[in-house]
Every structure is written in C-alpha cells, then in structure tokens.
Write an enzyme that holds these catalytic residues in place. Structure first.
Site, PDB file in Angstrom:
ATOM      1  N   HIS A  12      -6.534   2.935   0.895  1.00 50.00           N
ATOM      2  CA  HIS A  12      -6.150   3.165   2.288  1.00 50.00           C
ATOM      3  C   HIS A  12      -6.956   4.402   2.669  1.00 50.00           C
ATOM      4  O   HIS A  12      -6.889   5.414   1.972  1.00 50.00           O
ATOM      5  CB  HIS A  12      -4.643   3.453   2.374  1.00 50.00           C
ATOM      6  CG  HIS A  12      -4.122   3.656   3.766  1.00 50.00           C
ATOM      7  ND1 HIS A  12      -3.171   2.831   4.307  1.00 50.00           N
ATOM      8  CD2 HIS A  12      -4.385   4.589   4.712  1.00 50.00           C
ATOM      9  CE1 HIS A  12      -2.870   3.257   5.535  1.00 50.00           C
ATOM     10  NE2 HIS A  12      -3.599   4.327   5.800  1.00 50.00           N
ATOM     11  N   HIS A  63      -9.363  13.961   2.231  1.00 47.59           N
ATOM     12  CA  HIS A  63      -8.862  15.113   1.484  1.00 47.59           C
ATOM     13  C   HIS A  63      -9.323  16.382   2.187  1.00 47.59           C
ATOM     14  O   HIS A  63     -10.490  16.491   2.577  1.00 47.59           O
ATOM     15  CB  HIS A  63      -9.446  15.150   0.060  1.00 47.59           C
ATOM     16  CG  HIS A  63      -8.989  14.048  -0.822  1.00 47.59           C
ATOM     17  ND1 HIS A  63      -7.962  14.198  -1.719  1.00 47.59           N
ATOM     18  CD2 HIS A  63      -9.432  12.778  -0.959  1.00 47.59           C
ATOM     19  CE1 HIS A  63      -7.794  13.066  -2.383  1.00 47.59           C
ATOM     20  NE2 HIS A  63      -8.675  12.184  -1.933  1.00 47.59           N
ATOM     21  N   CYS A  96       0.590   3.155   3.326  1.00 49.38           N
ATOM     22  CA  CYS A  96       1.284   2.455   4.408  1.00 49.38           C
ATOM     23  C   CYS A  96       2.790   2.684   4.284  1.00 49.38           C
ATOM     24  O   CYS A  96       3.480   2.868   5.292  1.00 49.38           O
ATOM     25  CB  CYS A  96       0.990   0.957   4.369  1.00 49.38           C
ATOM     26  SG  CYS A  96      -0.618   0.475   5.019  1.00 49.38           S
ATOM     27  N   ASP A 104      -0.966  16.667  -1.041  1.00 47.46           N
ATOM     28  CA  ASP A 104      -1.309  15.810  -2.170  1.00 47.46           C
ATOM     29  C   ASP A 104      -0.336  16.092  -3.310  1.00 47.46           C
ATOM     30  O   ASP A 104      -0.024  17.250  -3.590  1.00 47.46           O
ATOM     31  CB  ASP A 104      -2.750  16.084  -2.617  1.00 47.46           C
ATOM     32  CG  ASP A 104      -3.285  15.027  -3.554  1.00 47.46           C
ATOM     33  OD1 ASP A 104      -2.719  14.843  -4.645  1.00 47.46           O
ATOM     34  OD2 ASP A 104      -4.287  14.377  -3.206  1.00 47.46           O
ATOM     35  N   CYS A 112       0.837  -1.203   0.000  1.00 46.21           N
ATOM     36  CA  CYS A 112       0.000   0.000   0.000  1.00 46.21           C
ATOM     37  C   CYS A 112       0.873   1.255   0.000  1.00 46.21           C
ATOM     38  O   CYS A 112       1.749   1.422   0.855  1.00 46.21           O
ATOM     39  CB  CYS A 112      -0.895  -0.016   1.238  1.00 46.21           C
ATOM     40  SG  CYS A 112      -1.810   1.512   1.514  1.00 46.21           S
ATOM     41  N   GLY A 129     -14.756   7.051  -6.550  1.00 42.48           N
ATOM     42  CA  GLY A 129     -13.542   7.716  -7.012  1.00 42.48           C
ATOM     43  C   GLY A 129     -12.302   7.422  -6.195  1.00 42.48           C
ATOM     44  O   GLY A 129     -11.291   8.106  -6.334  1.00 42.48           O
ATOM     45  N   HIS A 150      -3.645   0.453   8.537  1.00 40.46           N
ATOM     46  CA  HIS A 150      -4.219   0.216   7.211  1.00 40.46           C
ATOM     47  C   HIS A 150      -5.700  -0.131   7.350  1.00 40.46           C
ATOM     48  O   HIS A 150      -6.066  -1.165   7.906  1.00 40.46           O
ATOM     49  CB  HIS A 150      -3.496  -0.914   6.475  1.00 40.46           C
ATOM     50  CG  HIS A 150      -4.036  -1.121   5.097  1.00 40.46           C
ATOM     51  ND1 HIS A 150      -3.678  -0.311   4.051  1.00 40.46           N
ATOM     52  CD2 HIS A 150      -4.946  -1.991   4.614  1.00 40.46           C
ATOM     53  CE1 HIS A 150      -4.324  -0.695   2.967  1.00 40.46           C
ATOM     54  NE2 HIS A 150      -5.112  -1.717   3.289  1.00 40.46           N
ATOM     55  N   HIS A 207      -8.373   7.741   3.492  1.00 39.86           N
ATOM     56  CA  HIS A 207      -7.743   9.066   3.512  1.00 39.86           C
ATOM     57  C   HIS A 207      -8.795  10.150   3.364  1.00 39.86           C
ATOM     58  O   HIS A 207      -9.774  10.000   2.659  1.00 39.86           O
ATOM     59  CB  HIS A 207      -6.648   9.209   2.458  1.00 39.86           C
ATOM     60  CG  HIS A 207      -7.051   8.918   1.054  1.00 39.86           C
ATOM     61  ND1 HIS A 207      -7.291   7.632   0.592  1.00 39.86           N
ATOM     62  CD2 HIS A 207      -7.237   9.729  -0.007  1.00 39.86           C
ATOM     63  CE1 HIS A 207      -7.610   7.682  -0.692  1.00 39.86           C
ATOM     64  NE2 HIS A 207      -7.601   8.948  -1.074  1.00 39.86           N
TER      65      HIS A 207
END
Length: 115
Positions: free
Chosen positions: A100, A104, A10, A33, A7, A95, A49, A102
C-alpha cells in the site's frame, strides 16, 4: 475510493487496527512507524488503496503532491527540526514490505552521532 480488506494499511485507515496517528484528513493518514529507524519515523499513506509508486497515474498527482507537502510539516511538528529524509520503497527489490503506497518520513536528533 478503493479499499483492500486484507491490506494492513487499509485496515489502519478504516480504524480497524490502532495506530499512533499524528494527522488525518479525508485523503491521507500519518502515523508513527511501529519499527522506527529514526527518533522521528512517520508513515504517510493515502486512504485509497494504491499498491505502490509503480501503480500511480496522472490522476494521483495531486494526492502525491499533498503527501510531499505534508511531510516537512509533520517532520518538524514531531521533532525533526534539523532535517529529515523521505523514502518510498517500491516493489520487492525496492524493499517494500506493505503493498500500500506509503511515504516514510525519518529524522530527529541522533545522539550516537555526537560525542
């Protein structure tokens, strides 16, 4: 704490892949990003994870709360002082590109909207 050696996130959490980190503690890491969609575009990830939001359980409530309360602080620190948005993409139709969990955090001045 689970870790998937295949990953991307990870591997960032483990320090194997560099990232522009703006925050880290024992449970969370936040970094810029690499393909920003806004002047401020951060990702907040758990070190653990978790494939996506669809895989969280009641045991993750505190972790998710920490992610959500960290988001406004980091948004403002990084320059999104006039508002920001948060997004968690989940699954292929949602999308999600990296599997993992996350969050935004996107905001910041948008000069193309003025003028």
């Amino acid at each position: 704490m689970s870790h998937d050696p295949n990953c991307l996130f990870c591997r960032i959490a483990a320090g194997e892949i560099p990232a522009q980190k703006v925050y880290e503690d024992d449970e969370l890491i936040a970094f810029k990003d690499i393909r920003p969609a806004a002047p401020v575009h951060l990702l907040i990830i758990p070190r653990q994870h978790i494939t996506g939001l669809g895989d969280v359980t009641a045991e993750h409530e505190a972790l998710l709360g920490r992610m959500m309360t960290l988001a406004p602080r980091l948004a403002v620190e990084q320059g999104a002082t006039n508002g920001f948005r948060t997004v968690i993409n989940t699954g292929p139709d949602g999308g999600q590109e990296v599997y993992h969990l996350h969050l935004h955090v996107m905001g910041g001045p948008r000069p193309w909207k003025h003028g």
